[in-house]
Design a protein around this motif. Structure first.
Motif, PDB file in Angstrom:
ATOM      1  N   ASP A  66       0.832  -1.197   0.000  1.00 24.51           N
ATOM      2  CA  ASP A  66       0.000   0.000   0.000  1.00 24.51           C
ATOM      3  C   ASP A  66       0.872   1.254   0.000  1.00 24.51           C
ATOM      4  OD1 ASP A  66       0.898   0.427   2.604  1.00 24.51           O
ATOM      5  OD2 ASP A  66      -1.107   0.666   3.455  1.00 24.51           O
ATOM      6  N   ALA A  67       0.255   2.414   0.151  1.00 23.70           N
ATOM      7  CA  ALA A  67       0.995   3.671   0.069  1.00 23.70           C
ATOM      8  C   ALA A  67       2.052   3.801   1.152  1.00 23.70           C
ATOM      9  CB  ALA A  67       0.018   4.844   0.153  1.00 23.70           C
ATOM     10  N   ASN A  68       1.873   3.069   2.256  1.00 28.73           N
ATOM     11  CA  ASN A  68       2.818   3.141   3.365  1.00 28.73           C
ATOM     12  C   ASN A  68       3.788   1.969   3.393  1.00 28.73           C
ATOM     13  OD1 ASN A  68       1.452   5.480   4.437  1.00 28.73           O
ATOM     14  ND2 ASN A  68      -0.174   4.089   5.104  1.00 28.73           N
ATOM     15  N   GLY A  69       3.756   1.137   2.369  1.00 34.66           N
ATOM     16  CA  GLY A  69       4.660  -0.005   2.298  1.00 34.66           C
ATOM     17  C   GLY A  69       4.145  -1.258   2.981  1.00 34.66           C
ATOM     18  N   THR A  70       2.917  -1.250   3.455  1.00 36.92           N
ATOM     19  CA  THR A  70       2.336  -2.431   4.096  1.00 36.92           C
ATOM     20  C   THR A  70       2.068  -3.506   3.051  1.00 36.92           C
ATOM     21  OG1 THR A  70       1.277  -1.044   5.772  1.00 36.92           O
ATOM     22  CG2 THR A  70       0.420  -3.286   5.493  1.00 36.92           C
ATOM     23  N   PRO A  71       2.581  -4.730   3.244  1.00 35.28           N
ATOM     24  CA  PRO A  71       2.395  -5.783   2.235  1.00 35.28           C
ATOM     25  C   PRO A  71       0.931  -6.198   2.102  1.00 35.28           C
ATOM     26  CG  PRO A  71       4.191  -6.334   3.747  1.00 35.28           C
ATOM     27  CD  PRO A  71       3.447  -5.178   4.352  1.00 35.28           C
TER      28      PRO A  71
END
Length: 593
Positions: A66-71
């Protein structure tokens, strides 16, 4: 004094030694030529003549974050190894000095156990139990989930009775969160739906290889290994916030059940960046189990079109204002039913006497008759041109798999009824992305921007590729856009239907609703509607745009059914992104002249 008889043997010895030395030198030179000077050529020749083994080094499919790097989607690569029990035996090896030695099953099994992390007894029992069950057993599973390094260590043992195969796995750590967007892959790794399919080029790895020569005993000959490393797939970064997406999905499920609708969608657009922060819907799909009962495997946000209803009165009003045909306070005589001279008939959804409505008031009370009367102040061609400039019927720049487009017939094909129906959102269709794009242009300075769902693709080598987007285009003037913000805010403040339902303490907001009819087999379905509420906040400085749609709500059949969900969604957005409350007062517009 040396006699002739003693010199002859000595000469013969010197000559013989010289010959031996010459031959030895020739061997050394040839050996250097073979093993050093032309080593690669000789190895390649050996490879060509089948004296080599090539093993695939599989790459890993890239992740989606996602936009925050969450897989959101993760590729894993593991190996499954198995025995051929019927050929397990003592192997013959050759030392560096050429000495022949034997390597027993007990020795090999001990090394395998050390590599796999199993006990020696466990490894040996796999083979012995298989042979007890079937003396000719050709298969017995050793272990699954082994790493590439473990696989290579097993291969280097040179035991032909152990074989391994790569297995690519795809997992979705957040389950159904954004499942409607991400899509899924099949058991064979083939991308089947959603962004997995659309962005397959970014995500697909390139397999490598390990080639080496084997001795007669099956052991890898040192120095013959040639490795071409695998290239893992790229990392696909989305614009959505997975936490916000999760919340909106829960809210969509709640809305569907509480209103008795067939499905619900909630979309959140960041007006400042033109990026989708959430695109939630219910029902949806968990990519980990995409065939589960009740799953909807695709995305209605992108794959469905609908009659927008009164949300398009906003486009009609902007067209009139921007073309100079009216202002927000222009007035018209509006009855609750109007018989036009060409035979068309338009009704309002509520009963009222003939009233002197302002253009802004027509939107506040959502009068179909008012929109139709005002629409006569400009040409059909002008209205059609603005619809197209707002992007209706063009889809979006996202290009989601199976993405549909709205339908706007050429104005020359509008019959007597359609020329009025199109003024209040009937006789044409749109999609959620088109509606978001149009409303962003209406409230954000009059410029139409391409909305985004994909942020970037970062390849394994670190190179970053961003989407190629069409240029932003001006649709209406900044002045018209500012006037439309005031109109939409007054809709939220003065609507007879839902003004009290859409209040968010501390914030100025603007909204518009739409209750669209649903076509089926060439006719409109009776008593059921596709309802929409779209709005923005803060009204004086728009930062976020939220759209909520319901398909055939049954407990409340008008677009007021969307209001509670819209308020919860917008409140969560404002809280998530810490948008400061409004400090200014709204400009109140008159509803009547």
């Amino acid at each position: 004094m040396t006699t002739r008889s003693t010199r002859s043997p000595r000469r013969r010895t010197v000559v013989a030694l010289s010959v031996v030395l010459i031959i030895l030198c020739a061997f050394v030179i040839r050996l250097v030529d073979i093993q050093v000077v032309n080593a690669k050529e000789n190895i390649d020749r050996a490879m060509e003549h089948g004296l080599s083994t090539t093993q695939v080094l599989a790459g890993t499919r890239g992740s989606i974050v996602d936009a925050n790097g969450t897989p959101l989607a993760v590729g894993t690569l593991s190996y499954t190894c198995q025995f051929s029990p019927n050929i397990v035996r003592t192997l013959t090896r050759h030392t560096d000095g050429g000495q022949e030695v034997e390597v027993t099953w007990n020795e090999i099994s001990a090394k395998i156990a050390e590599i796999t992390g199993q006990s020696v007894d466990e490894v040996r029992a796999i083979v012995s139990d298989a042979l007890v069950a079937n003396p000719d057993a050709q298969y017995a599973p050793l272990k699954s989930g082994l790493s590439t390094e473990q696989y290579r260590q097993i291969a280097e043992l040179g035991a032909d009775y152990v074989s391994c195969s790569p297995e690519a796995a795809r997992t979705y750590p957040n389950g159904a969160v954004a499942g409607n967007l991400i899509g899924f892959v099949g058991s064979d790794g083939t991308a089947l739906a959603g962004l997995e399919k659309q962005q397959n080029t970014c995500l697909t790895p390139v397999d490598g290889s390990l080639t080496f020569q084997n001795g007669r005993d099956g052991v890898i000959i040192p120095g013959t290994e040639t490795e071409k490393p695998a290239q893992n797939g790229g990392t696909l970064k989305l614009t959505i916030d997975s936490d916000l997406q999760w919340y909106m999905q829960q809210l969509a499920e709640q809305a569907t059940k509480e209103t008795g609708a067939k499905y619900a969608t909630i979309s959140v657009l960041d007006v400042t960046t033109h990026k989708l922060k959430a695109a939630a819907e219910y029902p949806t799909v968990d990519p980990n189990d995409f065939n589960a009962t009740g799953s909807y495997q695709f995305s209605r946000i992108f794959n469905s079109q609908f009659e927008p209803g009164s949300t398009f009165k906003g486009i009609t009003a902007a067209t009139l204002i921007d073309s100079g045909a009216a202002t927000p306070t222009s007035t018209a005589q509006v009855p609750d039913i109007k018989h036009f001279s060409n035979g068309a008939v338009v009704n309002d959804a509520f009963t009222h006497g003939t009233s002197t409505y302002t253009l802004a008031g027509v939107l506040m009370d959502s009068s179909n008759v008012g929109a139709s009367v005002f629409s006569e102040r400009t040409t059909l061609e002008t209205r059609y041109d603005y619809l197209k400039k707002f992007g209706i019927g063009d889809g979006s720049a996202i290009g989601f798999p199976g993405e549909t487009q709205g339908i706007v017939h050429p104005y020359q094909d509008w019959d007597n009824q359609m020329r009025y129906d199109t003024a209040y959102g009937q006789g044409l269709t749109t999609t959620v992305p088109e509606l978001l794009t149009a409303y962003e242009a209406l409230i954000d300075g009059g410029v139409k921007y391409p909305i985004q769902l994909i942020d970037s693709c970062t390849a394994a080598d670190g190179s970053v590729v961003t989407p190629t987007l069409p240029k932003a285009t001006r649709v209406i003037s900044e002045k018209t856009s500012a006037q439309m913000r005031e109109v939409f805010e007054n809709v939220a403040l003065q609507s007879n239907s839902y003004a009290d339902m859409v209040k968010i303490p501390g914030y100025r907001i603007g909204v518009k609703t739409g209750t669209g009819q649903i076509a089926e087999n060439g006719h409109y379905k009776a008593g059921v509607y596709y309802t929409t509420m779209i709005g923005f906040a803060p009204a004086d400085d728009p930062q976020y745009l939220v759209a909520v749609t319901l398909d055939e709500p049954t407990k409340v059949r008008s677009s007021t059914a969307n209001a509670p969900t819209f308020v919860k969604a917008m409140t969560q957005v404002l809280k998530t992104y810490r948008v400061m409350p409004s400090t200014t007062k709204p400009t109140m517009l008159p509803k009547f002249g």
